[in-house]
Design a protein around this motif. Structure first.
Motif, short mmCIF file in Angstrom:
data_model
loop_
_atom_site.label_atom_id
_atom_site.label_comp_id
_atom_site.label_asym_id
_atom_site.label_seq_id
_atom_site.Cartn_x
_atom_site.Cartn_y
_atom_site.Cartn_z
N ILE A 103 0.86 -1.11 -0.03
CA ILE A 103 -0.13 -0.18 -0.06
C ILE A 103 0.89 1.26 -0.15
CG2 ILE A 103 -1.87 1.15 1.16
CD1 ILE A 103 -2.78 -1.48 2.41
N ASP A 104 0.79 1.95 -1.02
CA ASP A 104 1.95 3.01 -1.40
C ASP A 104 1.24 4.28 -0.63
OD1 ASP A 104 0.11 3.63 -3.09
OD2 ASP A 104 1.47 3.67 -4.87
N LYS A 130 0.16 6.80 -2.06
CA LYS A 130 -1.17 7.42 -2.66
C LYS A 130 -2.21 6.70 -2.14
CE LYS A 130 -2.23 7.53 -7.12
NZ LYS A 130 -1.80 7.59 -8.58
N GLY A 131 -2.06 5.33 -2.15
CA GLY A 131 -3.20 4.14 -1.72
C GLY A 131 -3.60 4.59 -0.34
N SER A 147 -5.48 7.75 0.18
CA SER A 147 -6.94 7.70 -0.38
C SER A 147 -7.61 6.84 0.62
CB SER A 147 -6.67 6.92 -1.64
OG SER A 147 -7.74 5.91 -1.83
N LEU A 148 -6.97 5.81 1.02
CA LEU A 148 -7.58 5.04 2.21
C LEU A 148 -8.21 5.95 3.43
CD1 LEU A 148 -8.08 1.96 2.36
CD2 LEU A 148 -6.13 1.96 3.96
N LEU A 149 -7.01 6.95 3.86
CA LEU A 149 -7.58 7.90 5.06
C LEU A 149 -8.40 8.86 4.72
CD1 LEU A 149 -4.22 8.36 6.94
CD2 LEU A 149 -6.19 6.91 7.54
N ARG A 150 -8.37 9.27 3.40
CA ARG A 150 -9.36 10.46 2.83
C ARG A 150 -10.58 9.77 2.80
NH1 ARG A 150 -7.25 13.36 -2.32
NH2 ARG A 150 -7.47 11.04 -2.98
N LYS A 151 -10.88 8.70 2.47
CA LYS A 151 -12.31 8.17 2.38
C LYS A 151 -12.72 7.99 3.76
CE LYS A 151 -12.87 5.93 -1.67
NZ LYS A 151 -13.47 4.81 -2.36
#
Lengths: 320, 181
Positions: free
Chosen positions: A298-299, A301-302, A305-309
């Motif tokens: 999980i880079d 960006k990934g 995006s996980l946290l942003r979601k």
């Protein structure tokens, strides 16, 4: 009151070391047996065999909570009249705000702990591995449930001792000496030598936080897995990646997480792509050498995006 | 508070046009109608993002069915350590013995869908399948079965057609990659 707390990874020789230490220091050893006996004298009985089981269930167990609170009171009471060596029981947290206390953590590599458990309890390797993983998981849960802290954070301790290469009695000597030095400090300096107080660096809590055994993003990810009730293990296994001509290991890799139900290893990186090349290379190398192992990176960006979601102002967001 | 006109072009790159989505939704509607012909079907929409997709999909289906919705709490950094996922709006219908099709706008990590499947399975439906408009395999953490899918996407953040960023962009008729300005 003198206090030495010993936290230990299961299989790192903590009980033996604590016994040696008690002989050398003449401190009272507070372990499981002493507490059970002491509380029983007050008519308080443990409802479950293991401390971890008192908080592990799906539902809150009031008897379990009561027992744990009574245990904490009992330990504090003992400390008023005695010098103590507290083995486990969250001692390092109970006496966290008592500066004279020496907080020790005993660690050893997973394989070493497995070997020790096999020898000590006459177990097959498979059983020993299972036992240690269970113990680690339960302990982690206990610390989080009872104290809301991460027990793998090595920075909460004054002394971290790897017991792989140390004789257990020597380990006790090291701790006894460390305590003597710790309890009788040399002249206390105002600050680091040659640095005026005004010149001291200001380090933001966020930066200080980043410098921990477990990276905050890793901890965050662990919280997230807990939230969705996904079982996980932190760095349970090291994969050997490269050997020199003499067969010595020169490169190894321990993925951050293993999810046993998914049979999946996860490596988390918050480095920028340009800095993550080493990690990427290791993962590629791992895929070559261990084709049957599932691993996912999980880079940055990934993860963002996980946290942003899942961010606070978005907590009803769509995610699957 | 100052009002800032959104510079949509700055942040959004169109990935799937309205036409492409319509075509795919019609195709899925046809396949699902075929597969569930003669069965008692309940379509379960996962609130809130799937609503747009569910409405369009259901209009392309030519078999009888019932619609219900479910919503679960999501992880946030403020969730305390003992926090676990919970159902914030449960199904109104009993699903025991019925054929269930979960409709999602996007399946990526599989964390919440995995939880939902585990939860619904305990209610003993006749069968439990998943239809998602978007599938991001590259982000998968929990393996979940995806029986019907519209589009596979790489590891990017998308908005539009029900998917939002801080409640914005849900109502776009197309799907676009979102990048922080």
């Amino acid at each position: 009151m003198g206090i030495i707390t010993i936290s230990r990874e299961f299989g790192s020789g903590g009980e033996t070391i604590a016994r040696f230490l008690a002989e050398k220091t003449h401190f009272l050893l507070v372990n499981k047996e002493i507490i059970i006996q002491g509380l029983a004298e007050h008519g308080i009985k443990k409802t479950k065999e293991r401390l971890e089981d008192l908080v592990g269930g799906e539902e809150e167990d009031p008897d379990g909570r009561y027992y744990i609170e009574a245990m904490h009171d009992y330990i504090y009471d003992l400390a008023i009249r005695n010098d103590l060596i507290i083995l486990g029981r969250g001692g390092s947290i109970l006496f966290h705000d008592y500066p004279p206390a020496l907080h020790v953590k005993l660690i050893a590599q997973f394989t070493f702990r497995v070997q020790r458990a096999m020898k000590l309890y006459d177990l097959k390797s498979k059983t020993a591995i299972k036992l240690i993983k269970e113990q680690d998981r339960d302990k982690r849960q206990y610390y989080r449930e009872v104290f809301n802290v991460n027990w793998t954070n090595l920075r909460s301790y004054d002394l971290v001792l790897n017991t792989e290469k140390t004789d257990l009695e020597d380990a006790a000597d090291i701790i006894a000496n460390a305590y003597r030095i710790h309890a009788e400090p040399r002249e206390i300096k105002n600050g680091p030598r040659g640095v005026d107080i005004e010149d001291r660096l200001f380090i933001s809590p966020a930066d200080a936080e980043a410098d921990q055994f477990m990276h905050p993003s890793e901890e965050e990810f662990a919280h997230m897995l807990d939230f969705y009730r996904i079982r996980w293990e932190y760095e349970p296994k090291t994969f050997l990646l490269e050997w020199d001509s003499e067969g010595n290991v020169i490169e190894a890799f321990s993925p951050d997480y293993y999810l046993p139900d998914q049979d999946l290893y996860i490596e988390l990186t918050t480095q920028k792509p340009k800095q993550a090349w080493r990690k990427n290379r290791k993962i590629r190398r791992m895929a070559d050498l261990y084709p049957d192992i599932n691993i996912r990176l999980i880079d940055k960006k990934g993860f963002e995006s996980l946290l942003r979601k899942h961010s606070i102002d978005h907590d009803e967001g769509e995610e699957s | 508070m100052s009002y800032r006109k959104p510079h949509i072009e700055d942040q959004l790159k169109i990935l799937l046009t309205q036409e492409e989505i319509e075509e795919k939704v019609a195709e899925l509607g046809k396949i699902i109608s075929h597969d569930y012909a003669g069965k008692e079907l309940i379509i379960v929409g996962v609130l809130r993002g799937s609503v747009y997709f569910l409405v369009d999909l259901s209009r392309k289906m030519h078999i009888p069915f019932t619609v219900d919705f479910i919503s679960i709490s999501h992880y946030s950094e403020q969730t305390d350590s003992a926090g676990v996922v919970r159902i914030t709006k449960d199904l109104d219908l009993s699903i025991t013995g019925r054929h269930i099709l979960i409709v999602e706008d996007i399946v990526d990590t599989g964390l919440s869908l995995g939880y939902l499947l585990r939860n619904l399975k305990t209610r003993n439906p006749a069968d439990l399948k998943v239809c998602t408009l978007l599938n991001v395999e590259a982000r998968r953490i929990v393996e979940v079965p995806v029986d019907y899918k519209g589009f596979d996407l790489p590891n990017i953040f998308v908005v539009g057609y029900g998917l939002d960023y801080n409640e914005k962009y849900r109502n776009l008729q197309f799907i676009a990659e979102y990048s922080q300005p």
